[in-house]
Design a protein around this motif. Sequence first.
Motif, mmCIF file in Angstrom:
data_model
loop_
_atom_site.group_PDB
_atom_site.id
_atom_site.type_symbol
_atom_site.label_atom_id
_atom_site.label_comp_id
_atom_site.label_asym_id
_atom_site.label_seq_id
_atom_site.Cartn_x
_atom_site.Cartn_y
_atom_site.Cartn_z
ATOM 1 N N HIS A 91 0.846 -1.188 0.000
ATOM 2 C CA HIS A 91 0.000 0.000 0.000
ATOM 3 C C HIS A 91 0.886 1.244 0.000
ATOM 4 C CE1 HIS A 91 -2.953 2.973 1.371
ATOM 5 N NE2 HIS A 91 -3.900 2.115 1.020
ATOM 6 N N PRO A 92 0.494 2.301 -0.713
ATOM 7 C CA PRO A 92 1.325 3.515 -0.712
ATOM 8 C C PRO A 92 1.604 4.068 0.680
ATOM 9 C CG PRO A 92 -0.316 3.641 -2.450
ATOM 10 C CD PRO A 92 -0.642 2.414 -1.641
ATOM 11 N N TYR A 100 2.040 2.161 3.323
ATOM 12 C CA TYR A 100 2.489 0.987 4.071
ATOM 13 C C TYR A 100 3.257 1.372 5.334
ATOM 14 C CZ TYR A 100 5.224 -3.228 5.125
ATOM 15 O OH TYR A 100 5.814 -4.303 5.754
ATOM 16 N N ALA A 101 4.032 2.445 5.272
ATOM 17 C CA ALA A 101 4.843 2.845 6.423
ATOM 18 C C ALA A 101 3.992 3.153 7.645
ATOM 19 C CB ALA A 101 5.709 4.050 6.065
ATOM 20 N N THR A 102 2.770 3.583 7.435
ATOM 21 C CA THR A 102 1.902 3.938 8.565
ATOM 22 C C THR A 102 0.791 2.919 8.808
ATOM 23 O OG1 THR A 102 0.611 5.360 7.078
ATOM 24 C CG2 THR A 102 2.329 6.411 8.415
ATOM 25 N N ASN A 103 0.272 2.264 7.733
ATOM 26 C CA ASN A 103 -0.822 1.316 7.967
ATOM 27 C C ASN A 103 -0.403 -0.143 7.902
ATOM 28 O OD1 ASN A 103 -0.728 0.623 5.196
ATOM 29 N ND2 ASN A 103 -2.359 2.039 4.645
ATOM 30 N N GLY A 104 0.803 -0.439 7.393
ATOM 31 C CA GLY A 104 1.289 -1.814 7.344
ATOM 32 C C GLY A 104 0.562 -2.710 6.371
ATOM 33 N N PHE A 105 -0.252 -2.161 5.446
ATOM 34 C CA PHE A 105 -1.052 -2.982 4.540
ATOM 35 C C PHE A 105 -0.238 -3.421 3.316
ATOM 36 C CE2 PHE A 105 -5.320 -0.782 5.776
ATOM 37 C CZ PHE A 105 -5.322 -1.473 6.979
ATOM 38 N N PHE A 116 0.110 -0.730 -7.270
ATOM 39 C CA PHE A 116 -0.617 0.521 -7.056
ATOM 40 C C PHE A 116 -0.154 1.546 -8.079
ATOM 41 C CE2 PHE A 116 -1.637 -1.358 -3.002
ATOM 42 C CZ PHE A 116 -2.907 -0.861 -2.732
ATOM 43 N N GLY A 117 -1.120 2.182 -8.721
ATOM 44 C CA GLY A 117 -0.805 3.221 -9.676
ATOM 45 C C GLY A 117 -0.570 4.547 -8.996
ATOM 46 N N PRO A 118 -0.091 5.537 -9.735
ATOM 47 C CA PRO A 118 0.115 6.866 -9.162
ATOM 48 C C PRO A 118 -1.187 7.523 -8.722
ATOM 49 C CG PRO A 118 0.404 6.898 -11.546
ATOM 50 C CD PRO A 118 0.310 5.465 -11.144
ATOM 51 N N ASP A 119 -2.330 6.988 -9.182
ATOM 52 C CA ASP A 119 -3.632 7.497 -8.755
ATOM 53 C C ASP A 119 -4.094 6.902 -7.427
ATOM 54 O OD1 ASP A 119 -4.156 4.893 -9.579
ATOM 55 O OD2 ASP A 119 -5.242 5.489 -11.383
ATOM 56 N N GLY A 120 -3.302 5.993 -6.845
ATOM 57 C CA GLY A 120 -3.648 5.375 -5.573
ATOM 58 C C GLY A 120 -4.550 4.168 -5.685
ATOM 59 N N PHE A 121 -4.953 3.781 -6.907
ATOM 60 C CA PHE A 121 -5.810 2.627 -7.099
ATOM 61 C C PHE A 121 -4.959 1.372 -7.282
ATOM 62 C CE2 PHE A 121 -8.693 5.970 -9.112
ATOM 63 C CZ PHE A 121 -9.409 6.161 -7.930
ATOM 64 N N LEU A 122 -5.542 0.218 -6.931
ATOM 65 C CA LEU A 122 -4.860 -1.060 -7.088
ATOM 66 C C LEU A 122 -5.204 -1.646 -8.446
ATOM 67 C CD1 LEU A 122 -3.095 -3.296 -5.825
ATOM 68 C CD2 LEU A 122 -5.218 -4.321 -4.947
ATOM 69 N N TYR A 123 -4.164 -1.969 -9.227
ATOM 70 C CA TYR A 123 -4.316 -2.591 -10.531
ATOM 71 C C TYR A 123 -3.888 -4.055 -10.425
ATOM 72 C CZ TYR A 123 -4.529 2.135 -12.610
ATOM 73 O OH TYR A 123 -4.877 3.426 -12.953
ATOM 74 N N LEU A 124 -4.519 -4.917 -11.203
ATOM 75 C CA LEU A 124 -4.104 -6.309 -11.244
ATOM 76 C C LEU A 124 -4.312 -6.882 -12.625
ATOM 77 C CD1 LEU A 124 -6.905 -8.457 -9.712
ATOM 78 C CD2 LEU A 124 -6.775 -6.068 -9.083
ATOM 79 N N SER A 125 -3.463 -7.851 -12.983
ATOM 80 C CA SER A 125 -3.530 -8.466 -14.303
ATOM 81 C C SER A 125 -4.114 -9.861 -14.185
ATOM 82 C CB SER A 125 -2.141 -8.534 -14.935
ATOM 83 O OG SER A 125 -1.310 -9.462 -14.250
ATOM 84 N N THR A 126 -4.944 -10.230 -15.160
ATOM 85 C CA THR A 126 -5.537 -11.560 -15.187
ATOM 86 C C THR A 126 -5.319 -12.180 -16.549
ATOM 87 O OG1 THR A 126 -7.734 -10.900 -15.988
ATOM 88 C CG2 THR A 126 -7.337 -10.721 -13.618
ATOM 89 N N GLY A 127 -5.054 -13.489 -16.575
ATOM 90 C CA GLY A 127 -4.942 -14.201 -17.834
ATOM 91 C C GLY A 127 -6.309 -14.556 -18.392
#
Length: 560
Positions: free
Chosen positions: A118-119, A121-126, A179-190
Amino acid sequence: MKTFPGYEEPKARWAKFLGMGLVAMVLFVGATLAQGLSATEPALTTHTVATGLVLPVFVCAPPNDSTRLFVLEQHTGKIVIVHLSDGSLSTFLTIGAATTGQELTQGDEQGLLGMAFHPQYATNGFFYVNYTTTGGSGGQTIIERYHTSSAELADPASHTPVLSFDQPETNHNGGWLGFGPDGFLYLSTGDGGGGNDQHGTIGNGQDRTNLLGKILRIDVNGGSPYAIPASNPYAGSVVNRPEIWAFGLRNPFRCAFDRANGNLWIGDVGQNTREEIDIIPAGVGDRNFGWRCREGPLATPNIPAQTPVTPATEPIYNYPHTNGNAVITGGYVYRGLQIAGLQGAYFFTDFAGKHFWSIRSNGTTNSDFTDHTNELSIGGTIGNVSSFGEDAAGEVYMVDYSNGQIVKIISAESTGTMLITVTRLSSHINFAQTGADTLMFQAAVPAQPGFDPNGKLLTLNVGGAATTFTLDAKGNGTNAAGSAKLSFKKGTLTGFRITLRNGMFAPQWLDEGINPAVDASKQDVTFVIAATLDTQSFQATAHVVYSAKKGKSGRFSLLK
């Protein structure tokens, strides 16, 4: 599942991994990959930073953490920490029955495949993981969130489901997260596996009512377990899946954001003919990359005549199955400091052919195609590369799947980084209130080519006000009274970076002089250290980046 007479989907691990579309014994000859592009990149080599890993498939680093890498082991389910100071390994988390109640599936393309911090991560540990387990006819893809219990350990009981979907077959699982620069999580699927994407009437890649053969984009901060970003192309649709960002992909196993401009680079594994690289410009959704109708720029044989459901976007680069090449491993755009002249070069390789290349592209025009095979294969000692990765500073690494090692791409001209770290635990010291104080950075230098094993202490004045330092190309310069100068000999200073972590177990990394620019004439570099520490403990890391002539090593000395 025949695609041409005598062809079967490959069974051997090295051939089947990533959804390769050719049998190992088939010999192909044909055009070279250069396609007339110029080759001007600097000479490179590699340095091994970790060994002893079991089928590693990915490497990454938390934001602003300069001391560690995290590696995924495909079938053990382990996330392993590599400590860069000495190359030692420790287990951060093991994904499996004890954690989730379900075993990882053990197919050649299944297991623990992706991870993203997570962007904050340093504070939320996610952090988030992508893995496959049982379910459906060919397994199930699981996206989960975890959080840390300490700086070195994740909490196995913290697993929180985010997204899951069935796989019709065991191969072509994609698996990348980022994570993109927009803060959203991206993922790839086959595309769900098998040959020719023979799922439904038009194939999963072209079918926008399911999540397979896609790039997905979700907002993990805006809902539980996630929300759909309003700018997704099918947000609010009752027909098409709103998670879809792009589609028409076969097996985008490895992707990466360019940290300089936010463009998403995709290495999409082909079937029988072509391997391709695609780019999604930052913020541009709804691109259709053409599969199953097309493999790269070519019409896919052995399927019914079909037109893409929307106009297809051409790959920015594609190459044929010649010289043993058949399975692209997408990489990263180099944005580090250590290799002069490499900014903007995208690294990629072929898992089967073991060739290594770089290319530059603005999405329309390509340049500087370079074959790095002789440099990076190191006489054949680098095996099948399952992934690239980058550290917090943008330096690029390769994951050697077959030999269980992580190697760093470095300059052949003795370019390196002096890694200087210190950890200080103290009682109620508030630097912002006590005024001038001195941090003593004890050099902890790995035994790497071009690294000075006799590094001295670097002293930096950290007072109640921001302090500006100016260094020239040799590392000489001026700084605040009471502190010392850093002198560099036998080379040229190319960068300087200091990172302070405020608190050991509730860390927040503060970049104090991020990648200060060094102009082409190697003139002065100016950076600022702002004294913002207010804690009982801190950790600090400094990177001093230099370039020396071949055969020379850098030397740092402390000047009063």
